[in-house]
Design a protein around this motif. Structure first.
Motif, PDB file in Angstrom:
ATOM      1  N   ASP A 122     -24.515 -21.075  42.450  1.00 43.36           N
ATOM      2  CA  ASP A 122     -25.059 -21.588  43.710  1.00 43.36           C
ATOM      3  C   ASP A 122     -26.147 -20.713  44.316  1.00 43.36           C
ATOM      4  O   ASP A 122     -26.934 -21.187  45.133  1.00 43.36           O
ATOM      5  CB  ASP A 122     -23.938 -21.736  44.746  1.00 43.36           C
ATOM      6  N   LEU A 123     -26.185 -19.427  43.972  1.00 42.93           N
ATOM      7  CA  LEU A 123     -27.192 -18.526  44.538  1.00 42.93           C
ATOM      8  C   LEU A 123     -27.586 -17.507  43.479  1.00 42.93           C
ATOM      9  O   LEU A 123     -26.721 -16.944  42.813  1.00 42.93           O
ATOM     10  CB  LEU A 123     -26.658 -17.818  45.782  1.00 42.93           C
ATOM     11  N   VAL A 124     -28.887 -17.276  43.339  1.00 40.59           N
ATOM     12  CA  VAL A 124     -29.410 -16.352  42.325  1.00 40.59           C
ATOM     13  C   VAL A 124     -30.413 -15.404  42.975  1.00 40.59           C
ATOM     14  O   VAL A 124     -31.359 -15.850  43.631  1.00 40.59           O
ATOM     15  CB  VAL A 124     -30.101 -17.108  41.174  1.00 40.59           C
ATOM     16  N   LYS A 125     -30.225 -14.122  42.769  1.00 40.25           N
ATOM     17  CA  LYS A 125     -31.158 -13.121  43.269  1.00 40.25           C
ATOM     18  C   LYS A 125     -31.970 -12.542  42.121  1.00 40.25           C
ATOM     19  O   LYS A 125     -31.462 -12.391  41.015  1.00 40.25           O
ATOM     20  CB  LYS A 125     -30.412 -11.990  43.988  1.00 40.25           C
ATOM     21  N   PRO A 150     -16.822  -4.465  47.319  1.00 44.26           N
ATOM     22  CA  PRO A 150     -17.075  -3.954  45.964  1.00 44.26           C
ATOM     23  C   PRO A 150     -17.317  -5.043  44.934  1.00 44.26           C
ATOM     24  O   PRO A 150     -17.895  -4.759  43.878  1.00 44.26           O
ATOM     25  CB  PRO A 150     -15.814  -3.148  45.654  1.00 44.26           C
ATOM     26  N   GLN A 151     -16.934  -6.283  45.226  1.00 49.30           N
ATOM     27  CA  GLN A 151     -17.256  -7.366  44.297  1.00 49.30           C
ATOM     28  C   GLN A 151     -18.768  -7.531  44.147  1.00 49.30           C
ATOM     29  O   GLN A 151     -19.247  -8.004  43.118  1.00 49.30           O
ATOM     30  CB  GLN A 151     -16.655  -8.686  44.796  1.00 49.30           C
ATOM     31  N   LEU A 152     -19.523  -7.156  45.180  1.00 49.09           N
ATOM     32  CA  LEU A 152     -20.975  -7.323  45.169  1.00 49.09           C
ATOM     33  C   LEU A 152     -21.717  -6.083  44.670  1.00 49.09           C
ATOM     34  O   LEU A 152     -22.946  -6.042  44.708  1.00 49.09           O
ATOM     35  CB  LEU A 152     -21.468  -7.677  46.580  1.00 49.09           C
ATOM     36  N   ALA A 153     -20.967  -5.085  44.193  1.00 47.75           N
ATOM     37  CA  ALA A 153     -21.579  -3.824  43.777  1.00 47.75           C
ATOM     38  C   ALA A 153     -22.465  -3.978  42.545  1.00 47.75           C
ATOM     39  O   ALA A 153     -23.249  -3.081  42.234  1.00 47.75           O
ATOM     40  CB  ALA A 153     -20.503  -2.773  43.507  1.00 47.75           C
ATOM     41  N   GLY A 154     -22.380  -5.094  41.834  1.00 49.18           N
ATOM     42  CA  GLY A 154     -23.182  -5.292  40.632  1.00 49.18           C
ATOM     43  C   GLY A 154     -24.589  -5.796  40.901  1.00 49.18           C
ATOM     44  O   GLY A 154     -25.408  -5.856  39.971  1.00 49.18           O
ATOM     45  N   PHE A 155     -24.904  -6.129  42.138  1.00 49.15           N
ATOM     46  CA  PHE A 155     -26.262  -6.607  42.430  1.00 49.15           C
ATOM     47  C   PHE A 155     -27.239  -5.441  42.427  1.00 49.15           C
ATOM     48  O   PHE A 155     -27.077  -4.477  43.158  1.00 49.15           O
ATOM     49  CB  PHE A 155     -26.305  -7.335  43.774  1.00 49.15           C
ATOM     50  N   VAL A 156     -28.269  -5.558  41.595  1.00 45.82           N
ATOM     51  CA  VAL A 156     -29.255  -4.499  41.473  1.00 45.82           C
ATOM     52  C   VAL A 156     -30.143  -4.435  42.714  1.00 45.82           C
ATOM     53  O   VAL A 156     -30.478  -3.347  43.200  1.00 45.82           O
ATOM     54  CB  VAL A 156     -30.107  -4.707  40.202  1.00 45.82           C
ATOM     55  N   GLN A 157     -30.520  -5.593  43.250  1.00 48.85           N
ATOM     56  CA  GLN A 157     -31.393  -5.649  44.420  1.00 48.85           C
ATOM     57  C   GLN A 157     -30.771  -6.542  45.492  1.00 48.85           C
ATOM     58  O   GLN A 157     -31.229  -7.660  45.754  1.00 48.85           O
ATOM     59  CB  GLN A 157     -32.784  -6.171  44.042  1.00 48.85           C
ATOM     60  N   PRO A 158     -29.723  -6.072  46.147  1.00 50.31           N
ATOM     61  CA  PRO A 158     -29.046  -6.923  47.133  1.00 50.31           C
ATOM     62  C   PRO A 158     -29.919  -7.295  48.319  1.00 50.31           C
ATOM     63  O   PRO A 158     -29.698  -8.338  48.944  1.00 50.31           O
ATOM     64  CB  PRO A 158     -27.845  -6.071  47.577  1.00 50.31           C
ATOM     65  N   LEU A 159     -30.925  -6.470  48.642  1.00 47.02           N
ATOM     66  CA  LEU A 159     -31.789  -6.766  49.778  1.00 47.02           C
ATOM     67  C   LEU A 159     -33.100  -7.411  49.370  1.00 47.02           C
ATOM     68  O   LEU A 159     -33.965  -7.660  50.221  1.00 47.02           O
ATOM     69  CB  LEU A 159     -32.097  -5.479  50.567  1.00 47.02           C
ATOM     70  N   GLY A 160     -33.278  -7.680  48.094  1.00 44.85           N
ATOM     71  CA  GLY A 160     -34.526  -8.268  47.620  1.00 44.85           C
ATOM     72  C   GLY A 160     -34.826  -9.591  48.302  1.00 44.85           C
ATOM     73  O   GLY A 160     -33.930 -10.391  48.576  1.00 44.85           O
ATOM     74  N   MET A 209     -26.410 -13.044  54.003  1.00 48.92           N
ATOM     75  CA  MET A 209     -26.298 -14.218  53.146  1.00 48.92           C
ATOM     76  C   MET A 209     -25.452 -13.922  51.914  1.00 48.92           C
ATOM     77  O   MET A 209     -24.621 -14.750  51.501  1.00 48.92           O
ATOM     78  CB  MET A 209     -27.683 -14.696  52.734  1.00 48.92           C
ATOM     79  N   LEU A 210     -25.629 -12.746  51.328  1.00 55.86           N
ATOM     80  CA  LEU A 210     -24.883 -12.389  50.130  1.00 55.86           C
ATOM     81  C   LEU A 210     -23.376 -12.301  50.433  1.00 55.86           C
ATOM     82  O   LEU A 210     -22.551 -12.839  49.694  1.00 55.86           O
ATOM     83  CB  LEU A 210     -25.404 -11.057  49.595  1.00 55.86           C
ATOM     84  N   ILE A 211     -23.033 -11.635  51.521  1.00 55.95           N
ATOM     85  CA  ILE A 211     -21.622 -11.484  51.887  1.00 55.95           C
ATOM     86  C   ILE A 211     -21.008 -12.823  52.247  1.00 55.95           C
ATOM     87  O   ILE A 211     -19.900 -13.162  51.800  1.00 55.95           O
ATOM     88  CB  ILE A 211     -21.495 -10.501  53.063  1.00 55.95           C
ATOM     89  N   ASP A 212     -21.722 -13.622  53.029  1.00 54.50           N
ATOM     90  CA  ASP A 212     -21.175 -14.912  53.444  1.00 54.50           C
ATOM     91  C   ASP A 212     -21.038 -15.872  52.266  1.00 54.50           C
ATOM     92  O   ASP A 212     -20.083 -16.656  52.193  1.00 54.50           O
ATOM     93  CB  ASP A 212     -22.057 -15.529  54.523  1.00 54.50           C
ATOM     94  N   ALA A 213     -21.993 -15.820  51.334  1.00 48.62           N
ATOM     95  CA  ALA A 213     -21.890 -16.669  50.144  1.00 48.62           C
ATOM     96  C   ALA A 213     -20.705 -16.259  49.286  1.00 48.62           C
ATOM     97  O   ALA A 213     -20.011 -17.118  48.722  1.00 48.62           O
ATOM     98  CB  ALA A 213     -23.186 -16.590  49.336  1.00 48.62           C
ATOM     99  N   HIS A 242     -17.861 -15.091  50.306  1.00 49.12           N
ATOM    100  CA  HIS A 242     -16.648 -15.616  50.926  1.00 49.12           C
ATOM    101  C   HIS A 242     -16.571 -17.134  50.847  1.00 49.12           C
ATOM    102  O   HIS A 242     -15.483 -17.701  50.776  1.00 49.12           O
ATOM    103  CB  HIS A 242     -16.574 -15.160  52.381  1.00 49.12           C
ATOM    104  N   LEU A 243     -17.732 -17.789  50.834  1.00 46.85           N
ATOM    105  CA  LEU A 243     -17.726 -19.252  50.842  1.00 46.85           C
ATOM    106  C   LEU A 243     -17.548 -19.855  49.450  1.00 46.85           C
ATOM    107  O   LEU A 243     -16.787 -20.816  49.281  1.00 46.85           O
ATOM    108  CB  LEU A 243     -19.029 -19.765  51.459  1.00 46.85           C
ATOM    109  N   VAL A 244     -18.227 -19.301  48.441  1.00 41.84           N
ATOM    110  CA  VAL A 244     -18.194 -19.930  47.121  1.00 41.84           C
ATOM    111  C   VAL A 244     -17.639 -19.029  46.024  1.00 41.84           C
ATOM    112  O   VAL A 244     -17.415 -19.489  44.905  1.00 41.84           O
ATOM    113  CB  VAL A 244     -19.597 -20.439  46.714  1.00 41.84           C
ATOM    114  N   GLY A 245     -17.438 -17.738  46.298  1.00 44.08           N
ATOM    115  CA  GLY A 245     -16.853 -16.850  45.291  1.00 44.08           C
ATOM    116  C   GLY A 245     -17.894 -16.154  44.436  1.00 44.08           C
ATOM    117  O   GLY A 245     -19.038 -16.590  44.314  1.00 44.08           O
ATOM    118  N   LEU A 246     -17.478 -15.070  43.809  1.00 45.58           N
ATOM    119  CA  LEU A 246     -18.394 -14.227  43.045  1.00 45.58           C
ATOM    120  C   LEU A 246     -19.029 -14.954  41.869  1.00 45.58           C
ATOM    121  O   LEU A 246     -20.223 -14.778  41.587  1.00 45.58           O
ATOM    122  CB  LEU A 246     -17.655 -12.973  42.556  1.00 45.58           C
ATOM    123  N   ASP A 247     -18.282 -15.769  41.159  1.00 52.17           N
ATOM    124  CA  ASP A 247     -18.824 -16.416  39.966  1.00 52.17           C
ATOM    125  C   ASP A 247     -19.922 -17.429  40.287  1.00 52.17           C
ATOM    126  O   ASP A 247     -20.640 -17.857  39.380  1.00 52.17           O
ATOM    127  CB  ASP A 247     -17.711 -17.099  39.178  1.00 52.17           C
TER     128      ASP A 247
END
Length: 314
Positions: free
Chosen positions: A152-155, A186-196, A221-225, A227-232
């Protein structure tokens, strides 16, 4: 790193070369999806025209991957609007969108309002200050949304050189955002450019998210997404190197404060004791304090706005 995050890195991190354009066009035809590209712009006359021209040539004229390019001007005092329009973008001024709600300064404000003036099933955001731009930025992050129904979301991820040094850009990411994410999400720790500023998402997700009006938009947006749709449902694509205008240290301090505030609200949904940041500048009389307000406003999910509901029903 969490095992879940390690698995995500293996399954949801790709390269732009993984999905050639012919594959994306086949997927676009099969799904019937439309794609909007949005450039939020404030005094970007030097770069916005080239970005628009490249997207139009590569992804509208050569192959019809993109259906519309919209530049949302948030009050430029230079020729940003004229340059963008001459290059082939549809230019909309921020204050003309949803006029019953007074505008406030901030990138998130512009992105939120852009949902009302675009029509794509997939919305792709691209910063307007990029130099040596490649259309891979667009096709790379749109690709998984066309080919992977569960995403649903791609950075975008990329190297960010600072001066002549590779990988030294993204100072707010390394000093503020990455520590916050690793410690609290920590689930989001794999994003290379979280603020891109280059990312794409399904409209069906974006319209359900609140939008911090300022610099906190990407982190929020990253944190809310999550919680709304899950890491996968989140992913990232390597598009190479990102070159852009760098801000000075004090501007980065203000950005960091807004990002910390966005994280704080999501940790506690509490209230800031003092939503301000004081910095110092040297003058002839010594160091002078300068106090700036920190963005404290968020826009509600667009799906709650009556004008948007009417447009969807039309």
């Amino acid at each position: 790193m969490l095992k879940e995050t390690e698995r995500w890195l293996s399954n949801r991190s790709w390269s732009v070369t993984d999905r050639p354009l012919h594959r994306l066009m086949s997927a676009k035809r099969a799904t019937g999806s439309s794609v909007s590209v949005v450039l939020p712009a404030l005094n970007e006359e030097e770069t916005v025209g080239e970005i628009v021209a490249i997207i139009r040539h590569d992804l509208m004229q050569q192959v019809p991957l993109v259906d519309e390019i919209v530049v949302v001007d948030s009050g430029s005092t230079d020729r940003t609007s004229q340059v963008a329009a001459a290059a082939g973008a549809r230019v909309v001024h921020r204050d003309e969108i949803l006029p019953r709600i007074p505008t406030v300064p901030g990138k998130g404000e512009v992105l939120w309002r852009s949902l009302l003036v675009t029509s794509g099933d997939i919305v792709c955001f691209i910063d307007a200050d990029l130099k040596e731009f490649s259309s891979d930025f667009v096709s790379g992050i749109v690709g998984p949304l066309l080919t992977e129904p569960g995403v649903d979301l791609v950075k975008a991820m990329y190297d960010r050189p600072l001066g002549g040094a590779a990988g030294q850009g993204g100072r707010v990411t390394e000093l503020m955002a990455r520590p916050l994410l690793n410690m609290h999400w920590p689930q989001l720790a794999g994003f290379v450019q979280p603020l891109g500023g280059e990312y794409a998402a399904r409209r069906s997700l974006l319209e359900q998210l609140p939008f911090p009006v300022g610099y906190g938009i990407e982190l929020g947006m990253l944190i809310d997404a999550l919680h709304l749709v899950g890491l996968d449902a989140l992913a990232q694509v390597d598009v190479g190197v990102r070159k852009h205008r760098h801000q000075d240290g004090q501007a980065l301090g203000r950005m960091s404060a807004a990002i910390y505030r966005t994280a704080q609200l999501r940790l506690a949904r509490g209230h800031l004791i003092r939503p301000a940041l004081t910095q110092f500048e040297r003058s002839r009389d010594g160091f002078e304090p300068r106090t700036y307000s920190v963005d404290t406003e968020e826009r509600p999910p667009m799906v709650e706005i009556s004008e948007y509901q009417k447009r969807r029903a039309a």
